[in-house]
Design an enzyme around this catalytic site. Structure first.
Site, mmCIF file in Angstrom:
data_model
loop_
_atom_site.group_PDB
_atom_site.id
_atom_site.type_symbol
_atom_site.label_atom_id
_atom_site.label_comp_id
_atom_site.label_asym_id
_atom_site.label_seq_id
_atom_site.Cartn_x
_atom_site.Cartn_y
_atom_site.Cartn_z
ATOM 1 N N ASP A 175 -4.255 4.766 5.423
ATOM 2 C CA ASP A 175 -4.050 4.579 6.860
ATOM 3 C C ASP A 175 -3.738 5.883 7.586
ATOM 4 O O ASP A 175 -3.852 5.949 8.813
ATOM 5 C CB ASP A 175 -2.863 3.621 7.097
ATOM 6 C CG ASP A 175 -3.163 2.197 6.680
ATOM 7 O OD1 ASP A 175 -4.294 1.940 6.217
ATOM 8 O OD2 ASP A 175 -2.258 1.354 6.820
ATOM 9 N N VAL A 180 9.704 12.676 1.091
ATOM 10 C CA VAL A 180 9.240 14.065 1.104
ATOM 11 C C VAL A 180 9.448 14.599 2.514
ATOM 12 O O VAL A 180 8.946 14.031 3.487
ATOM 13 C CB VAL A 180 7.760 14.157 0.683
ATOM 14 C CG1 VAL A 180 7.263 15.595 0.798
ATOM 15 C CG2 VAL A 180 7.597 13.635 -0.744
ATOM 16 N N CYS A 222 0.032 -6.825 2.340
ATOM 17 C CA CYS A 222 -0.824 -7.858 2.936
ATOM 18 C C CYS A 222 -0.254 -9.250 2.708
ATOM 19 O O CYS A 222 -0.625 -10.199 3.401
ATOM 20 C CB CYS A 222 -2.232 -7.774 2.359
ATOM 21 S SG CYS A 222 -2.909 -6.106 2.431
ATOM 22 N N SER A 238 4.000 0.056 -4.754
ATOM 23 C CA SER A 238 2.908 -0.859 -5.068
ATOM 24 C C SER A 238 3.254 -2.306 -4.744
ATOM 25 O O SER A 238 3.046 -3.195 -5.556
ATOM 26 C CB SER A 238 2.567 -0.730 -6.561
ATOM 27 O OG SER A 238 1.274 -1.224 -6.797
ATOM 28 N N GLU A 244 8.298 7.939 -3.131
ATOM 29 C CA GLU A 244 8.211 6.832 -2.166
ATOM 30 C C GLU A 244 9.548 6.735 -1.419
ATOM 31 O O GLU A 244 10.595 6.585 -2.037
ATOM 32 C CB GLU A 244 7.877 5.523 -2.888
ATOM 33 C CG GLU A 244 8.037 4.256 -2.060
ATOM 34 C CD GLU A 244 7.277 4.258 -0.732
ATOM 35 O OE1 GLU A 244 6.067 4.511 -0.734
ATOM 36 O OE2 GLU A 244 7.927 4.018 0.314
HETATM 37 P P1 FAD Z 1 0.956 2.201 2.762
HETATM 38 O O1 FAD Z 1 0.513 1.138 1.843
HETATM 39 O O2 FAD Z 1 1.613 1.813 4.038
HETATM 40 O O3 FAD Z 1 1.904 3.168 1.960
HETATM 41 C C1 FAD Z 1 2.450 4.291 2.548
HETATM 42 C C2 FAD Z 1 3.806 4.537 1.906
HETATM 43 O O4 FAD Z 1 4.136 5.892 2.116
HETATM 44 C C3 FAD Z 1 4.915 3.723 2.542
HETATM 45 O O5 FAD Z 1 5.511 2.873 1.600
HETATM 46 C C4 FAD Z 1 5.901 4.769 3.052
HETATM 47 O O6 FAD Z 1 7.241 4.398 2.825
HETATM 48 C C5 FAD Z 1 5.532 5.976 2.236
HETATM 49 N N1 FAD Z 1 5.834 7.248 2.892
HETATM 50 C C6 FAD Z 1 5.461 7.665 4.123
HETATM 51 N N2 FAD Z 1 5.921 8.901 4.360
HETATM 52 C C7 FAD Z 1 6.595 9.286 3.265
HETATM 53 C C8 FAD Z 1 7.286 10.474 2.903
HETATM 54 N N3 FAD Z 1 7.368 11.499 3.738
HETATM 55 N N4 FAD Z 1 7.867 10.520 1.680
HETATM 56 C C9 FAD Z 1 7.776 9.478 0.813
HETATM 57 N N5 FAD Z 1 7.142 8.354 1.105
HETATM 58 C C10 FAD Z 1 6.548 8.244 2.313
HETATM 59 N N6 FAD Z 1 -5.083 -4.744 5.015
HETATM 60 C C11 FAD Z 1 -6.138 -5.491 4.648
HETATM 61 O O7 FAD Z 1 -7.189 -4.921 4.341
HETATM 62 N N7 FAD Z 1 -6.043 -6.851 4.586
HETATM 63 C C12 FAD Z 1 -4.900 -7.516 4.894
HETATM 64 O O8 FAD Z 1 -4.842 -8.737 4.813
HETATM 65 C C13 FAD Z 1 -3.795 -6.757 5.310
HETATM 66 N N8 FAD Z 1 -2.635 -7.366 5.670
HETATM 67 C C14 FAD Z 1 -1.569 -6.601 6.029
HETATM 68 C C15 FAD Z 1 -0.396 -7.234 6.406
HETATM 69 C C16 FAD Z 1 0.706 -6.483 6.782
HETATM 70 C C17 FAD Z 1 1.960 -7.194 7.203
HETATM 71 C C18 FAD Z 1 0.638 -5.065 6.769
HETATM 72 C C19 FAD Z 1 1.823 -4.239 7.148
HETATM 73 C C20 FAD Z 1 -0.526 -4.431 6.413
HETATM 74 C C21 FAD Z 1 -1.637 -5.178 6.037
HETATM 75 N N9 FAD Z 1 -2.841 -4.568 5.697
HETATM 76 C C22 FAD Z 1 -3.919 -5.339 5.340
HETATM 77 C C23 FAD Z 1 -3.003 -3.102 5.766
HETATM 78 C C24 FAD Z 1 -2.787 -2.464 4.425
HETATM 79 O O9 FAD Z 1 -1.564 -2.874 3.914
HETATM 80 C C25 FAD Z 1 -2.827 -0.950 4.590
HETATM 81 O O10 FAD Z 1 -4.093 -0.595 5.094
HETATM 82 C C26 FAD Z 1 -2.604 -0.217 3.291
HETATM 83 O O11 FAD Z 1 -1.385 -0.563 2.724
HETATM 84 C C27 FAD Z 1 -2.651 1.296 3.521
HETATM 85 O O12 FAD Z 1 -2.322 1.970 2.366
HETATM 86 P P2 FAD Z 1 -1.631 3.406 2.431
HETATM 87 O O13 FAD Z 1 -1.426 3.831 1.021
HETATM 88 O O14 FAD Z 1 -2.404 4.274 3.328
HETATM 89 O O15 FAD Z 1 -0.255 3.158 3.153
#
Ligand code: FAD
Length: 553
Positions: free
Chosen positions: A292, A85, A47, A43, A37
């Site tokens: 995402d 990464v 949201c 974790s 990370e």
């Molecule tokens: P993320 O949870 O964003 O995790 C991706 C992680 O990968 C990040 O921490 C990043 O640092 C890490 N990363 C990226 N590239 C690298 C790399 N090269 N090396 C190491 N680490 C890396 N969704 C809902 O359904 N309901 C809600 O109410 C809601 N509210 C939200 C409010 C906010 C303010 C935000 C920002 C988002 C919200 N979301 C909500 C959206 C939800 O948080 C995301 O859809 C979800 O977190 C996506 O999960 P993910 O694992 O794809 O990405």
């Protein structure tokens, strides 16, 4: 794929990544599972971030659902935070990483999961990186906002972008008594809603003293001139309006983080997300991707889409671990079920909206209702503005939107379940839902929607829509009571209360179409049944006065 990987590497330790890793451990006790990370936390509750800014979540620690230590203790996961990464060597099956200290090293994988998420959009608007301009993605971001806001009394914040993150931030900053402006380039906030449904949110924002500028994109962020108040920025809109801001919250949407995947030669789709198959596998059979960062199939239109939501990311994380560890499981696409709280209103949606059905060239009927959240005779009932989209041929549900003060979440979740199950309007009419007066009605709003749609599908009534007003050559007939009409009415309408209609038919022309409305569309449906059985050409204005008024105000 029958593989039993010894070493699973996960990139990204939040929603999708942490879910995948924890599930993987439950399926393989003696594998090595490493999470990389880039940020300082894993974790965490992205949201929850706006509610921390607003003070509803009091302690930052409450946002930390897990820590590297707790993930080690419970799941024996090797979590390496502050470690990015940098690249993937697919031939050698190695990732190259860099710690925040600058140290670089490589790590081998048998299976690799990418859950890199999406980053806030920052279009090249002049001055976008000025001081006190914030994005909202992670805990360091909100720490910056908290640092700014601690020193501020009645500060002015301009939120750019009326998506759900922007609106949640606007609500929470108002909660702290800041002066808040929302700027949106489109004519409406919350793009997943259709405009007449978003209109309720516009009214709620204004009622809560949020200054709202629609249809007016930001042209530039500038330093104040000598004649202007000394603020951090002046937000200059295309209209020429200049909004002084102590801080700017950028909520302009997100784009998938695909740099790592792209540089490794993994397939990227037309929408800019990582392309995966129904098992969430990329074009490299050793690499999976979730959350995402990927493109998903929109369940209703079948089109590849970007739908960045936490529910899909978490569920995909679980599915991907199953697939990696020999339990083939499909991800069947995303409905886009979402909900927003905005002050006293809730706004939820699932499936397709009218805008995307039009874009996809799909035939549909749109229906508006305003049923009560629970039995009208029991205190506290609130109307729900409910919109249902369904297929004219099969009667299948295509999408739903709901806005109201009470009961929105439950109806959207029922409708999302119905959509997933491929239910028709007959099914909705027949759903047996829990009822006692404090909770619902004997005919629940979802049943009523099914019944109203059955009437349309049976040809018992034809619908007119708010956007067809004014009605041109047709007659607009108001069948509400005299006291309702006395309060206000749609210009150009004629008035015959429903209970007098049968005796006053001679006042209506037989050579013109009659568009009937009442308050919500129910009494006007009764009127339409009377009129059409007496040989009049008639349509019911769906949603009636309430929908018209929401758009108008
Ligand atoms: P993320 O949870 O964003 O995790 C991706 C992680 O990968 C990040 O921490 C990043 O640092 C890490 N990363 C990226 N590239 C690298 C790399 N090269 N090396 C190491 N680490 C890396 N969704 C809902 O359904 N309901 C809600 O109410 C809601 N509210 C939200 C409010 C906010 C303010 C935000 C920002 C988002 C919200 N979301 C909500 C959206 C939800 O948080 C995301 O859809 C979800 O977190 C996506 O999960 P993910 O694992 O794809 O990405």
């Amino acid at each position: 794929m029958g593989m039993s990987p010894k070493r699973l590497v996960v990139v990204g330790g939040v929603a999708g990544g942490a879910s995948a890793a924890a599930r993987a451990r439950r399926l393989c006790e003696n594998c090595q599972i490493i999470i990389f990370e880039r940020g300082p936390h894993v974790s965490f509750a992205n949201c929850g971030l706006p509610y921390f800014v607003g003070g509803e979540i009091a302690e930052q620690d409450e946002l930390l659902v897990q820590t590297p230590g707790s993930l080690k203790t419970r799941f024996n996961l090797d979590v390496r935070v502050n470690t990015e990464v940098l690249s993937i060597d697919r031939q050698a099956r190695r990732v190259k990483v860099r710690e925040s200290s600058g140290r670089e090293y490589e790590e081998h994988y048998d299976a690799l999961v990418l859950s890199t998420g999406a980053s806030p959009l920052k279009p090249p608007i002049p001055g976008i990186d000025r001081q006190n301009h914030f994005t909202v993605r992670n805990i360091p971001d909100v720490e910056k906002i908290m640092n700014w806001s601690r020193g501020c009394e009645r500060c002015r914040a301009v939120v750019v972008g009326g998506g759900y993150i922007g609106l949640e931030m606007a609500e929470q900053l108002r909660h702290r008594n800041f002066r808040v402006t929302v700027v949106e380039a489109l004519p409406q906030v919350m793009a997943p809603l259709d405009p007449e449904m978003a209109a309720w949110l516009h009214a709620e924002l204004r009622a809560n003293n949020v200054d709202l500028h629609l249809n007016d994109p930001v042209a530039a962020f500038e330093a104040p001139t000598a004649a202007e108040p000394a603020r951090a920025s002046i937000v200059v809109l295309k209209s020429g309006r200049r909004l002084p801001a102590d801080s700017v919250i950028l909520g302009l949407g997100v784009k998938p983080e695909v740099g790592l995947a792209k540089n490794a030669g993994l397939e990227i789709g037309q929408r800019g997300g990582i392309r995966v198959n129904e098992h969430l596998q990329t074009n490299d059979p050793r690499i999976w991707a979730v959350g995402d960062a990927i493109e998903v199939r929109d369940v209703v239109t079948g089109q590849w889409s970007l739908i960045p939501l936490a529910g899909p990311a978490n569920r995909q994380g679980r599915i991907v671990a199953d697939n990696i560890f020999g339990r083939p499981r499909r991800y069947d696409g995303t409905l886009g079920t979402a909900i927003l709280r905005l002050f006293k209103l809730s706004a939820g949606c699932t499936g397709a909206n009218e805008k995307c059905l039009q874009k996809a060239g799909r035939a549909y009927h749109a229906l508006h209702l305003h049923p009560n959240s629970h039995a009208g005779y029991y205190p506290g009932a609130e109307p729900i503005a409910l919109k249902i989209l369904f297929a004219p041929d099969t009667g299948r549900l295509l999408g739903a939107q709901a806005v109201g003060r009470d009961g929105v979440d439950k109806r959207i979740d029922v409708l999302a379940t119905a959509l997933k199950a491929g239910m028709t309007m007959n099914d909705l009419a027949e759903l047996e839902l829990a009822y006692a007066p404090p909770y619902g009605s004997a005919k629940d709003p979802v049943n009523l929607a099914g019944m109203a749609a059955q009437n349309v599908l049976a040809g018992d009534v034809r619908l007119a829509h708010w956007h067809e007003l004014p009605v041109g050559d047709a007659v607009l007939l108001d069948v509400r009571r005299a006291d309702e009409r006395a309060q206000s009415f749609i210009p150009g309408s004629v008035h015959i209360p429903l209970d007098q209609l049968r005796f006053r038919l001679n006042e209506l022309p037989r050579d013109k179409e009659i568009i009937v409305h009442c308050l919500s569309g129910q009494r006007s449906y009764y009127a339409c049944r009377v009129l059409s059985q007496y040989g009049f050409r008639c349509r019911n204005l769906t949603g009636s006065y309430r929908t018209w008024q929401a758009v108008k105000s």
